[in-house]
Motif scaffolding. Structure first.
Motif, PDB file in Angstrom:
ATOM      1  N   PRO A 127     -45.011   1.076   8.408  1.00  0.00           N
ATOM      2  CA  PRO A 127     -45.224   0.077   7.359  1.00  0.00           C
ATOM      3  C   PRO A 127     -45.345   0.699   5.972  1.00  0.00           C
ATOM      4  O   PRO A 127     -45.982   1.740   5.790  1.00  0.00           O
ATOM      5  CB  PRO A 127     -46.552  -0.569   7.777  1.00  0.00           C
ATOM      6  N   ASP A 128     -44.721   0.072   4.997  1.00  0.00           N
ATOM      7  CA  ASP A 128     -44.885   0.433   3.586  1.00  0.00           C
ATOM      8  C   ASP A 128     -44.726   1.941   3.369  1.00  0.00           C
ATOM      9  O   ASP A 128     -43.758   2.531   3.816  1.00  0.00           O
ATOM     10  CB  ASP A 128     -46.234  -0.078   3.071  1.00  0.00           C
ATOM     11  N   ASP A 129     -45.727   2.534   2.700  1.00  0.00           N
ATOM     12  CA  ASP A 129     -45.682   3.970   2.400  1.00  0.00           C
ATOM     13  C   ASP A 129     -46.699   4.736   3.243  1.00  0.00           C
ATOM     14  O   ASP A 129     -47.350   5.683   2.774  1.00  0.00           O
ATOM     15  CB  ASP A 129     -45.952   4.198   0.913  1.00  0.00           C
ATOM     16  N   ALA A 130     -46.844   4.347   4.508  1.00  0.00           N
ATOM     17  CA  ALA A 130     -47.886   4.910   5.368  1.00  0.00           C
ATOM     18  C   ALA A 130     -47.785   6.415   5.543  1.00  0.00           C
ATOM     19  O   ALA A 130     -48.802   7.098   5.743  1.00  0.00           O
ATOM     20  CB  ALA A 130     -47.845   4.235   6.743  1.00  0.00           C
ATOM     21  N   THR A 161     -37.288   3.782   5.092  1.00  0.00           N
ATOM     22  CA  THR A 161     -38.665   4.276   5.160  1.00  0.00           C
ATOM     23  C   THR A 161     -38.848   5.474   4.236  1.00  0.00           C
ATOM     24  O   THR A 161     -38.049   6.407   4.252  1.00  0.00           O
ATOM     25  CB  THR A 161     -39.002   4.696   6.602  1.00  0.00           C
ATOM     26  N   ARG A 162     -39.909   5.454   3.448  1.00  0.00           N
ATOM     27  CA  ARG A 162     -40.147   6.530   2.486  1.00  0.00           C
ATOM     28  C   ARG A 162     -40.917   7.676   3.144  1.00  0.00           C
ATOM     29  O   ARG A 162     -41.956   7.463   3.775  1.00  0.00           O
ATOM     30  CB  ARG A 162     -40.892   5.994   1.267  1.00  0.00           C
ATOM     31  N   GLU A 173     -32.937  -1.540   8.589  1.00  0.00           N
ATOM     32  CA  GLU A 173     -34.398  -1.482   8.634  1.00  0.00           C
ATOM     33  C   GLU A 173     -34.971  -1.605  10.046  1.00  0.00           C
ATOM     34  O   GLU A 173     -36.183  -1.514  10.219  1.00  0.00           O
ATOM     35  CB  GLU A 173     -34.993  -2.562   7.727  1.00  0.00           C
ATOM     36  N   LYS A 196     -52.193   5.371  10.426  1.00  0.00           N
ATOM     37  CA  LYS A 196     -51.697   4.141   9.808  1.00  0.00           C
ATOM     38  C   LYS A 196     -50.486   3.555  10.537  1.00  0.00           C
ATOM     39  O   LYS A 196     -49.891   2.579  10.076  1.00  0.00           O
ATOM     40  CB  LYS A 196     -51.318   4.406   8.347  1.00  0.00           C
TER      41      LYS A 196
END
Length: 250
Positions: free
Chosen positions: A221-224, A154-155, A212, A100
């Motif tokens: 990206p996002d929670d990839a 980033t998570r 960021e 991802k």
């Protein structure tokens, strides 16, 4: 059974070798220091002779574009030598969400490695793990500047290397998955929060600034890199791990 652990002298591989040997298996570390070069192929035929399982935890020396050549060449050599030796199970340690994040060379390289073992001649298993607790100091160093560390939000869902080792050994001692298994840490953190927790535990007064655009993980990206809800979770929590390692170091 004879197990060959490629990258068997590193952080994960050395512990995998120890645990397999303790369980009564013949466990052999394959690494440059043991006379095996997976890029040139030197020593591969000799170390794989009689091997039942090859567990590949070797890492590229770089996170950049050169990692693509490293994983492509090493997998070509390992799959060919493994087929010649009659290896029954090829295992690759990979990363949760690796497919991802095509923006990152290293993640593209690992995704290509997965494809190669999947399409290869030998029954296979792919074990995807989330980021290791042990890498946090390196992550902090990438964007450190004087008294400031810049990190994105980033998570991540990190886990202890020891828990990764247990999962690798479990996969290596069972039938090939012919697919992918994910493992993850028990907690989700924003990376900037993780940095603050780490520095506080180390009594380091540097300031973490949320940025960021900072560092490799800014491209995620996002929670990839988070595991799906049905993923088995490791038992070690990050704050407990920090405390235990601080105690051991004192």
């Amino acid at each position: 059974m004879k197990h060959v652990v490629v990258g068997g002298t590193g952080r994960i591989g050395s512990q995998v070798v120890q645990k397999l040997a303790a369980a009564g298996h013949e466990a052999v570390a394959a690494a440059p220091s043991t006379g095996v070069d997976i890029i040139t192929g030197k020593g591969l035929d000799e170390v794989l002779a009689g091997a039942d399982v090859v567990t590949n935890v070797a890492n590229s020396p770089t996170f950049g574009e050169a990692s693509l050549d490293f994983f492509r060449t090493s997998m070509d050599n390992l799959l060919a030598a493994g087929e010649h030796a009659g290896v029954k199970h090829q295992i690759v340690l990979s990363i949760v969400g690796v497919d991802k994040v095509p923006q990152l060379d290293y993640y593209r390289a690992k995704a290509r490695q997965e494809q190669m073992v999947k399409w290869g001649p030998t029954p296979y298993s792919i074990l995807r793990a989330t980021q290791f607790f042990e890498f946090m100091d390196s992550v902090l160093s990438w964007t450190a500047d004087g008294n400031t560390v810049r990190l994105p939000g980033t998570r991540l869902q990190p886990m202890a290397a020891a828990d990764v080792v247990d999962a690798v050994v479990e996969v290596a001692t069972r039938a090939p998955l012919q697919g992918i298994r994910n493992i993850a840490g028990p907690e989700v953190f924003a990376l900037d929060e993780l940095g603050r927790i780490t520095l506080a535990a180390q009594h380091d007064d540097r300031l973490v600034v949320t940025d960021e655009s900072a560092g490799m993980f800014a491209a995620v990206p996002d929670d990839a890199l988070l595991a799906s809800p049905d993923t088995p979770l490791a038992g070690t929590h990050y704050r407990d791990w920090l405390r235990d390692h601080a105690t051991a170091a004192s």
